[in-house]
Design a protein around this motif. Structure first.
Motif, mmCIF file in Angstrom:
data_model
loop_
_atom_site.group_PDB
_atom_site.id
_atom_site.type_symbol
_atom_site.label_atom_id
_atom_site.label_comp_id
_atom_site.label_asym_id
_atom_site.label_seq_id
_atom_site.Cartn_x
_atom_site.Cartn_y
_atom_site.Cartn_z
ATOM 1 N N PRO A 76 -7.781 -7.124 -5.360
ATOM 2 C CA PRO A 76 -8.498 -6.837 -6.612
ATOM 3 C C PRO A 76 -9.967 -6.491 -6.379
ATOM 4 N N HIS A 126 -10.342 -2.964 -5.020
ATOM 5 C CA HIS A 126 -10.081 -1.980 -6.061
ATOM 6 C C HIS A 126 -11.338 -1.749 -6.903
ATOM 7 N N GLU A 127 -11.974 -2.830 -7.311
ATOM 8 C CA GLU A 127 -13.170 -2.707 -8.145
ATOM 9 C C GLU A 127 -14.343 -2.172 -7.339
ATOM 10 N N SER A 149 -14.221 -9.086 -10.193
ATOM 11 C CA SER A 149 -13.123 -9.616 -9.369
ATOM 12 C C SER A 149 -13.611 -10.797 -8.537
ATOM 13 N N GLU A 188 -6.685 4.747 -5.561
ATOM 14 C CA GLU A 188 -5.543 4.166 -6.272
ATOM 15 C C GLU A 188 -4.384 5.153 -6.432
#
Length: 679
Positions: A8, A11-12, A91, A137
């Motif tokens: 997570p 990803h952020e 996150s 992504e």
């Protein structure tokens, strides 16, 4: 079970970094702050050609993210915590980095672009930003083949390193090939072309990723397992291949890959024109016949199909003939003249290539469904494999469906339907997936139930048929004697379009408006341009300035060893070329093509008289002493002294043996052997 707590956060973080494409200076400032607070950081000094260093002025997302992938876990966690506070990320800070690929921490190993000293090119950093935005992504099907290969080719990148970086942007979409991944995949039986991977072939990487799906593991889990793998654990692996990969990664990629623009150069008679024909056939077909006649026949076939065009440059060749121009047309009535715009040879073949380029690929459902129905129609009762050993489907057509009968269990109840309406909905969601399963179909369209299996078979067949239809055709333009034309006059403003990164679909795609027609024009990525150049031609200097940066040059030197039908002929040619190289330079040697079919002394003498003597006269106009030295003359042989007429003083002039009446049975081959001491 592995938690992969870093997913997570990455990803952020990656999404945040991608916001800085036009604010790279701010990313560099963040790196300086990281260094100032005592946390591990990448090198921030850019080596210059003069041996000095300057502060780094460019940054790409892969290199920035490498700060977390080049340090041990405790420091990496501290870095994440610092970035979380600095950028206000939501996150949680990762607790571990299991399954995350790493890069080398030493030196510039974490840089994804080369230093100024090592030859960083304009556009390298921009290419990396473009690829990162495509990959974020997403998966391998979301990025263009040309974009991926362009970045792989760049200095200080390579296939293994770039795939590691891509896995940070989309951990479940890309398989990193760094560390011991290749060793591990081979030990698990995953099939891939070892040499193609070693040569940084991004298409083979796509194939490898698809084959790795057979392990039934997501790429993050696979990376975690590979990190624990040791080569000694494998039963039948050797170090040779993997060592060769490491060595080849250091070789410039241009050595291994066919360039889009290439010039074959060499002295007269080295077979440049035929070599260009053979290369053109090999580019299109994958290989060229070794038999000369068959190769030429295939060339003529491809030329007739307009996949190969051939043109010879000369001093009066113009832009109008090469690109486009106005041509007079005489009307049938009263000889009236009008003018029309005619496409030149480059514009014609570029149009043909663009129509079959990957950028025009059509993945619409209507096309795919039409192709699969046509396939079944042309192959009545065709049998295709199902997803398991318990299913083989015999296909037939219905009005709005394709019916599959499972012949492993041949009964009326084993007929399954793939409905057009359901297939359309599933296709829109799954067409980018490399291998569609019945589970995938059921997730998209739960109502299909057990018929998900036949839908998966049909959807995969649709993908195969569309891929085959959209397969790029290659086109080749051969420019013979490219250095004999006025390059600026012929190419005009279009010379910039030749560069790889300016082609259609490339990161720095460039289009121009043609002045005569007003049309927008660009060069497609599946058009190859092959030139030939005689290095003895006096136009060589101007060509170097105009095209050297845009073409790769391949030398075709003389090969006397190919002239082996007459004993001692290779030795004679070698000795003659050594003298020519000493007298002028290596570009004025004699090529083997003049003598490859010579199998007798008589043939040699005739060929020497008709082909070699005119070149020697051109090479040494009025310089008889140097010419005699090249021929090894110490007494009269090839050249005979002229009697000085009355009234003239000083100097010695000569005639060739064939210009005199003496020794009509003179043998050039025998004389050369004598002069060079060859027996």
């Amino acid at each position: 079970m592995m938690a992969f707590s870093w997913l997570p956060f990455y990803h952020e973080l990656a999404g945040k970094v991608l916001e800085f494409e036009d604010r790279q200076d701010e990313l560099i400032e963040v790196l300086h702050e990281i260094k100032n607070v005592g946390l591990p950081c990448i090198p921030l000094a850019d080596n210059q050609p003069d041996g000095t260093q300057k502060p780094l002025e460019v940054m790409d997302p892969f290199t920035f993210l490498a700060i977390l992938a080049r340090v041990e876990t405790p420091s990496a966690i501290k870095l994440c915590d610092w970035l979380k506070r600095e950028w206000g990320l939501n996150s949680p800070t990762p607790k571990d980095f299991e399954g995350r690929a790493a890069v080398q921490a030493r030196g510039g190993g974490s840089w994804f672009f080369g230093s100024v000293e090592s030859g960083r090119k304009l556009g390298d950093v921009e290419n990396l930003w473009s690829l990162a935005k495509q990959a974020y992504e997403k998966d391998i099907l979301s990025i263009g083949s040309l974009s991926l290969q362009t970045c792989v080719n760049q200095n200080n990148v390579g296939l293994r390193k770039l795939t590691v970086g891509l896995s940070w942007l989309s951990p479940k979409g890309f398989l990193p090939l760094g560390g011991s991944m290749l060793d591990y995949l081979k030990s698990r039986g995953v099939q891939f072309d070892q040499r193609a991977i070693a040569l940084r072939n991004s298409d083979e990487y796509r194939t490898l990723m698809q084959n790795a799906l057979a392990l039934d593991l997501d790429y993050v889990t696979l990376t975690a397992q590979a990190s624990q793998f040791k080569l000694d654990d494998a039963l039948e692996l050797t170090d040779d291949f993997f060592q060769s990969i490491a060595e080849l990664e250091m070789v410039p990629l241009s050595v291994h890959q066919t360039p889009l623009n290439q010039i074959l150069y060499g002295p007269p008679g080295t077979g440049k024109t035929f070599s260009s024909i053979s290369k053109a056939v090999a580019l299109i077909d994958g290989s060229a016949p070794t038999d000369r006649a068959k190769c030429q026949q295939r060339f003529h076939e491809l030329h007739a199909q307009s996949q190969i065009s051939f043109v010879t440059f000369h001093q009066s060749f113009s832009y109008e003939e090469f690109i486009e121009g106005l041509r007079p047309v005489i009307a049938s009535n009263a000889g009236e003249v009008r003018y029309e715009i005619r496409d030149g040879v480059l514009k014609r073949i570029a149009k043909s290539a663009a129509q079959r380029s990957w950028i025009d690929s059509d993945w619409s459902f209507d096309l795919a469904w039409g192709l699969v129905r046509d396939f079944v129609s042309r192959n009545p009762n065709v049998v295709v494999d199902g997803r398991s050993a318990k299913s083989k489907f015999e296909l037939s057509l219905g009005k709005d469906r394709i019916v599959g009968r499972n012949i492993i269990s041949p009964s009326e109840s084993n007929k399954f339907r793939c409905l057009e309406e359901t297939a359309r909905k599933a296709w829109d969601k799954l067409k980018n997936k490399p291998d569609i399963t019945s589970y995938d179909v059921q997730q998209c369209e739960p109502q299909v139930g057990a018929e998900g299996a036949i839908h998966a078979v049909i959807l995969n067949k649709m993908r195969d048929l569309v891929s085959e239809r959209n397969k790029t055709q290659k086109f080749v333009l051969i420019i013979d004697e490219i250095n004999r034309g006025n390059i600026s006059k012929i190419f005009g403003e279009l010379i910039t379009l030749l560069e790889d990164d300016k082609r259609i679909g490339a990161p720095n795609e460039l289009r121009v408006t043609l002045p005569t027609s007003g049309e927008e024009f660009a060069l497609p990525p599946n058009l190859y341009i092959l030139g030939t150049m005689n290095t003895a031609d006096k136009s060589l200097a101007q060509l170097d300035v105009a095209l050297r940066r845009r073409f790769e040059f391949e030398e075709l030197p003389p090969r006397p060893d190919l002239c082996d039908k007459l004993p001692l002929l290779p030795q004679v040619l070698t000795a003659l070329n050594e003298r020519l190289e000493w007298a002028i330079d290596r570009e004025h040697r004699l090529g083997h093509a003049y003598f490859m079919d010579v199998d007798s002394e008589e043939k040699f003498n005739a060929r020497f008289r008709s082909k070699v003597v005119p070149l020697l006269i051109e090479y040494f106009p009025h310089d008889f002493e140097t010419l005699r030295a090249v021929l090894g003359e110490t007494s009269e042989g090839f050249l005979r002294k002229l009697e000085r007429p009355a009234g003239f003083k000083g100097g010695t002039k000569y005639r060739w043996w064939f210009e005199t009446e003496a020794e009509k049975d003179f043998s050039a081959f025998a004389q050369l052997k004598t002069n060079f001491g060859i027996s």
